[in-house]
Design an enzyme around this catalytic site. Structure first.
Site, short mmCIF file in Angstrom:
data_model
loop_
_atom_site.label_atom_id
_atom_site.label_comp_id
_atom_site.label_asym_id
_atom_site.label_seq_id
_atom_site.Cartn_x
_atom_site.Cartn_y
_atom_site.Cartn_z
N HIS A 35 -67.85 63.32 19.79
CA HIS A 35 -67.06 64.71 20.35
C HIS A 35 -66.82 64.02 21.64
O HIS A 35 -67.48 64.39 22.39
CB HIS A 35 -67.64 66.37 20.06
CG HIS A 35 -69.10 65.94 20.45
ND1 HIS A 35 -69.41 66.80 21.39
CD2 HIS A 35 -70.42 66.25 19.29
CE1 HIS A 35 -69.96 66.33 22.35
NE2 HIS A 35 -71.38 65.82 20.49
N GLU B 18 -75.77 66.90 14.77
CA GLU B 18 -76.93 65.70 15.76
C GLU B 18 -78.07 66.26 15.75
O GLU B 18 -78.52 66.74 14.21
CB GLU B 18 -76.41 66.97 17.24
CG GLU B 18 -77.10 66.15 18.48
CD GLU B 18 -77.00 64.88 18.42
OE1 GLU B 18 -77.82 64.05 18.02
OE2 GLU B 18 -76.15 64.45 19.79
#
Length: 205
Positions: free
Chosen positions: A8, A79
């Site tokens: 990202h 994550e």
């Protein structure tokens, strides 16, 4: 099958050097522009399927980079869960939590704060890779996170991805030696029942 793992863009947590974990942290204005620029590279690849982590920063990066495409949202490529450390600055954690915190970061074990350890983290990433390897696709994109990308590399180097070793308990690679910038693209290939690395930071400087 080629798997493009895409980190990202810069999030507000990246900007402030804070833990994000599973928090729904947005991109900064700067990396909204970088995510759009990334799209100019990615549009040269035809993706049979696109995935994105269910965390906001990954979903925003997908929409900005490939605005005319649909992605399947999955929590498998989130994550690492850092539990109650989410939102706290790294420097503040070092100062107040001391050596237990530094060791937790080194081995990726955040159980003390209600998060994941490295084995749990890798287990869900490995499940995503197993599912993806079974698909009849030539190219797959996955908008995810730096920890996920380093985890895949670590499992490849350790032999886990190709069934030669169990899921690791602690991270084995030297993360600083393998820079994983925001909006970086990392290409892995699955062929003849084996994974290999094709490109690290494909479009990076």
């Amino acid at each position: 099958m080629k798997l493009y793992l895409i980190r990202h863009g810069q999030s507000e947590a990246n900007r402030t050097a804070s833990h994000a974990g599973w928090a729904q942290v947005p991109l900064t204005g700067q990396d909204e522009d970088e995510a759009r620029a990334l799209g100019s590279h990615l549009r040269g690849v035809t993706f049979d399927r696109i995935y994105t982590s269910d965390l906001l920063r990954a979903r925003q990066t997908h929409v900005l980079a490939l605005p005319d495409t649909k992605a399947e949202v999955t929590p498998l490529i989130r994550e690492v869960n850092v539990g109650s450390l989410s939102g706290r600055r790294v420097e503040e954690c070092r100062a107040t939590l001391g050596e237990p915190y530094r060791e937790a970061r080194r081995v990726f074990d955040f159980h003390a704060w209600g998060g994941e350890n490295y084995s749990e983290f890798c287990t869900r990433i490995l499940e995503f890779l197993r599912q993806t390897a079974q698909e009849d696709c030539e190219s797959v994109a996955a908008f995810c996170h730096g920890g996920v990308i380093h985890g895949v590399l670590d499992m490849l180097f350790s032999g886990t991805l190709n069934g030669q070793s169990p899921i690791p308990d602690v991270i084995g690679i030297d993360k600083p030696s393998f820079a994983c910038p925001n909006c970086g693209v990392f290409v892995f290939e699955f062929t003849k029942e084996k994974w290999k690395l094709l490109a690290w930071n494909l479009f990076g400087a």
